[in-house]
Design a protein around this motif. Structure first.
Motif, PDB file in Angstrom:
ATOM      1  N   LEU A 137     -17.608 -28.129   6.141  1.00  0.00           N
ATOM      2  CA  LEU A 137     -18.638 -28.117   5.112  1.00  0.00           C
ATOM      3  C   LEU A 137     -19.838 -27.277   5.533  1.00  0.00           C
ATOM      4  O   LEU A 137     -20.265 -27.323   6.688  1.00  0.00           O
ATOM      5  N   HIS A 138     -20.383 -26.513   4.579  1.00  0.00           N
ATOM      6  CA  HIS A 138     -21.588 -25.722   4.804  1.00  0.00           C
ATOM      7  C   HIS A 138     -22.655 -26.190   3.830  1.00  0.00           C
ATOM      8  O   HIS A 138     -22.445 -26.162   2.615  1.00  0.00           O
ATOM      9  N   MET A 139     -23.803 -26.597   4.338  1.00  0.00           N
ATOM     10  CA  MET A 139     -24.879 -27.065   3.487  1.00  0.00           C
ATOM     11  C   MET A 139     -25.552 -25.884   2.785  1.00  0.00           C
ATOM     12  O   MET A 139     -25.627 -24.781   3.338  1.00  0.00           O
ATOM     13  N   PRO A 140     -26.078 -26.097   1.566  1.00  0.00           N
ATOM     14  CA  PRO A 140     -26.765 -25.010   0.854  1.00  0.00           C
ATOM     15  C   PRO A 140     -27.874 -24.360   1.668  1.00  0.00           C
ATOM     16  O   PRO A 140     -28.090 -23.151   1.578  1.00  0.00           O
ATOM     17  N   SER A 141     -28.587 -25.155   2.464  1.00  0.00           N
ATOM     18  CA  SER A 141     -29.669 -24.595   3.274  1.00  0.00           C
ATOM     19  C   SER A 141     -29.167 -23.530   4.238  1.00  0.00           C
ATOM     20  O   SER A 141     -29.929 -22.651   4.660  1.00  0.00           O
ATOM     21  N   GLU A 142     -27.875 -23.573   4.584  1.00  0.00           N
ATOM     22  CA  GLU A 142     -27.305 -22.582   5.486  1.00  0.00           C
ATOM     23  C   GLU A 142     -26.695 -21.413   4.723  1.00  0.00           C
ATOM     24  O   GLU A 142     -26.953 -20.260   5.043  1.00  0.00           O
ATOM     25  N   TRP A 143     -25.880 -21.688   3.700  1.00  0.00           N
ATOM     26  CA  TRP A 143     -25.209 -20.567   3.051  1.00  0.00           C
ATOM     27  C   TRP A 143     -26.142 -19.750   2.161  1.00  0.00           C
ATOM     28  O   TRP A 143     -25.919 -18.553   1.953  1.00  0.00           O
ATOM     29  N   LEU A 144     -27.213 -20.359   1.653  1.00  0.00           N
ATOM     30  CA  LEU A 144     -28.123 -19.626   0.772  1.00  0.00           C
ATOM     31  C   LEU A 144     -28.759 -18.423   1.470  1.00  0.00           C
ATOM     32  O   LEU A 144     -28.939 -17.370   0.864  1.00  0.00           O
ATOM     33  N   ARG A 145     -29.083 -18.567   2.745  1.00  0.00           N
ATOM     34  CA  ARG A 145     -29.812 -17.496   3.425  1.00  0.00           C
ATOM     35  C   ARG A 145     -28.981 -16.239   3.618  1.00  0.00           C
ATOM     36  O   ARG A 145     -29.523 -15.146   3.760  1.00  0.00           O
ATOM     37  N   TRP A 146     -27.643 -16.374   3.608  1.00  0.00           N
ATOM     38  CA  TRP A 146     -26.794 -15.208   3.772  1.00  0.00           C
ATOM     39  C   TRP A 146     -26.627 -14.438   2.469  1.00  0.00           C
ATOM     40  O   TRP A 146     -26.192 -13.287   2.474  1.00  0.00           O
ATOM     41  N   VAL A 147     -26.965 -15.055   1.351  1.00  0.00           N
ATOM     42  CA  VAL A 147     -26.900 -14.356   0.071  1.00  0.00           C
ATOM     43  C   VAL A 147     -27.913 -13.225   0.033  1.00  0.00           C
ATOM     44  O   VAL A 147     -27.630 -12.120  -0.435  1.00  0.00           O
ATOM     45  N   LYS A 182     -26.503  -9.326   6.646  1.00  0.00           N
ATOM     46  CA  LYS A 182     -26.405  -8.846   8.023  1.00  0.00           C
ATOM     47  C   LYS A 182     -26.814  -9.906   9.038  1.00  0.00           C
ATOM     48  O   LYS A 182     -26.121 -10.155  10.015  1.00  0.00           O
ATOM     49  N   ASN A 183     -27.980 -10.507   8.810  1.00  0.00           N
ATOM     50  CA  ASN A 183     -28.530 -11.419   9.814  1.00  0.00           C
ATOM     51  C   ASN A 183     -28.889 -12.796   9.280  1.00  0.00           C
ATOM     52  O   ASN A 183     -29.189 -13.695  10.065  1.00  0.00           O
ATOM     53  N   GLY A 184     -28.913 -12.962   7.973  1.00  0.00           N
ATOM     54  CA  GLY A 184     -29.272 -14.253   7.403  1.00  0.00           C
ATOM     55  C   GLY A 184     -30.720 -14.633   7.622  1.00  0.00           C
ATOM     56  O   GLY A 184     -31.055 -15.820   7.654  1.00  0.00           O
ATOM     57  N   THR A 185     -31.592 -13.625   7.759  1.00  0.00           N
ATOM     58  CA  THR A 185     -32.996 -13.913   8.052  1.00  0.00           C
ATOM     59  C   THR A 185     -33.959 -13.390   6.994  1.00  0.00           C
ATOM     60  O   THR A 185     -34.994 -14.007   6.743  1.00  0.00           O
ATOM     61  N   ASP A 186     -33.670 -12.251   6.374  1.00  0.00           N
ATOM     62  CA  ASP A 186     -34.581 -11.690   5.372  1.00  0.00           C
ATOM     63  C   ASP A 186     -34.607 -12.577   4.133  1.00  0.00           C
ATOM     64  O   ASP A 186     -33.559 -12.902   3.569  1.00  0.00           O
ATOM     65  N   ALA A 213     -37.296  -7.142  -5.390  1.00  0.00           N
ATOM     66  CA  ALA A 213     -37.652  -8.436  -4.818  1.00  0.00           C
ATOM     67  C   ALA A 213     -36.580  -8.958  -3.863  1.00  0.00           C
ATOM     68  O   ALA A 213     -36.857  -9.766  -2.980  1.00  0.00           O
ATOM     69  N   ALA A 214     -35.360  -8.489  -4.046  1.00  0.00           N
ATOM     70  CA  ALA A 214     -34.268  -8.902  -3.168  1.00  0.00           C
ATOM     71  C   ALA A 214     -34.212  -7.992  -1.949  1.00  0.00           C
ATOM     72  O   ALA A 214     -34.383  -6.780  -2.072  1.00  0.00           O
ATOM     73  N   PRO A 215     -33.961  -8.535  -0.763  1.00  0.00           N
ATOM     74  CA  PRO A 215     -33.850  -7.703   0.437  1.00  0.00           C
ATOM     75  C   PRO A 215     -32.745  -6.657   0.308  1.00  0.00           C
ATOM     76  O   PRO A 215     -31.825  -6.794  -0.504  1.00  0.00           O
ATOM     77  N   GLU A 216     -32.826  -5.640   1.126  1.00  0.00           N
ATOM     78  CA  GLU A 216     -31.890  -4.515   1.059  1.00  0.00           C
ATOM     79  C   GLU A 216     -30.441  -4.950   1.218  1.00  0.00           C
ATOM     80  O   GLU A 216     -29.539  -4.380   0.600  1.00  0.00           O
ATOM     81  N   ASN A 217     -30.186  -5.946   2.048  1.00  0.00           N
ATOM     82  CA  ASN A 217     -28.816  -6.372   2.329  1.00  0.00           C
ATOM     83  C   ASN A 217     -28.371  -7.556   1.483  1.00  0.00           C
ATOM     84  O   ASN A 217     -27.449  -8.291   1.861  1.00  0.00           O
ATOM     85  N   SER A 218     -28.982  -7.742   0.322  1.00  0.00           N
ATOM     86  CA  SER A 218     -28.565  -8.826  -0.564  1.00  0.00           C
ATOM     87  C   SER A 218     -27.174  -8.562  -1.123  1.00  0.00           C
ATOM     88  O   SER A 218     -26.738  -7.424  -1.268  1.00  0.00           O
ATOM     89  N   MET A 219     -26.483  -9.632  -1.458  1.00  0.00           N
ATOM     90  CA  MET A 219     -25.188  -9.517  -2.122  1.00  0.00           C
ATOM     91  C   MET A 219     -25.378  -9.088  -3.571  1.00  0.00           C
ATOM     92  O   MET A 219     -26.440  -9.331  -4.166  1.00  0.00           O
ATOM     93  N   ASP A 220     -24.345  -8.441  -4.135  1.00  0.00           N
ATOM     94  CA  ASP A 220     -24.322  -8.273  -5.582  1.00  0.00           C
ATOM     95  C   ASP A 220     -23.515  -9.437  -6.158  1.00  0.00           C
ATOM     96  O   ASP A 220     -23.027 -10.303  -5.430  1.00  0.00           O
TER      97      ASP A 220
END
Length: 233
Positions: free
Chosen positions: A47-57, A61-65, A23-30
């Protein structure tokens, strides 16, 4: 309200199961990379809002998947666990920094337990990469504070350990907690001053990759290639 309590072993297992699932994209963090990443996010100059940093988890690579949650209930649970760990790290480093410890794993080598820090450092560097211009003044002023993070957390570092000397490797691992406290304290002082004069910023991450090649410019802004700057630390 999201708790600031540390995640339980069962909650970490839930996160680990999801991040390693289909269910997690290929480039997800462990989980180790996630801990390093969120440590950098709560320690950052801006400051980084959750709406921004969550997508990189879910997409380093791109913060889009986006993750393929099976239900709204699962989406709520995983997001809540991520935000709770963020809140816990932020609260610990703000209120009781002496208790902070990175979440690291171990492996066996030459008959002894060796701390694995590669993924954690990759995560911390991913947090830096969200706002390289903001981090650059400190990278330039105090390069040794970042030596271990950049050496282990950037492209082309050998797996597990970049040291033939396991004692040197373990010393680097043992020093991470103190490094995090020092960096956080520096930026906290800056953020408090900025808040007081109304100049504290909320930034949107723009970098598309958390790693840097050894022949690319060093992220510290020195103008040198990484291999001749922090990559040679």
């Amino acid at each position: 309200m999201i708790s600031t309590a540390p995640l339980t072993d069962a909650q970490w297992a839930q996160l680990d199961d999801f991040l390693s699932s289909d269910a997690a994209p290929e480039n997800s963090m462990d989980c180790a990379m996630l801990d390093g990443y969120l440590t950098a996010v709560v320690s950052a100059p801006n400051l980084h809002m959750p709406s921004e940093w969550l997508r990189w988890v879910s997409d380093t690579k791109n913060g889009t998947d986006e993750p393929g949650f099976t239900s709204q209930e699962q989406a709520t649970l995983i997001t809540r666990l991520l935000v709770q760990h963020y809140q816990h790290l932020n609260h610990t480093l703000m209120e009781t920094p002496e208790l902070y410890q990175p979440r690291l794993y171990e492996r066996q080598a030459e008959g002894r337990s060796i701390t694995v820090i590669d993924e954690w450092c990759e995560g911390y560097y991913a947090g830096i990469a969200m706002d390289v211009s903001g981090w650059s003044p400190l990278l330039m002023a105090q390069p040794m504070w970042f030596a271990t993070i950049l050496l282990y957390g950037t492209e082309d570092a050998p797996p597990m350990s970049v040291h033939d000397d396991l004692d040197a490797h373990q010393a680097s691992a043992n020093g991470l907690a103190a490094t995090v406290r020092t960096i956080h304290a520096f930026w906290l002082e800056q953020r408090v001053a900025q808040h007081a004069n109304g100049t504290l910023q909320v930034v949107r991450p723009v970098r598309s990759t958390p790693k840097v090649g050894r022949n690319e410019p060093c992220p510290c802004g020195s103008g040198k290639k990484f291999k001749h700057c922090h990559g040679n630390a």
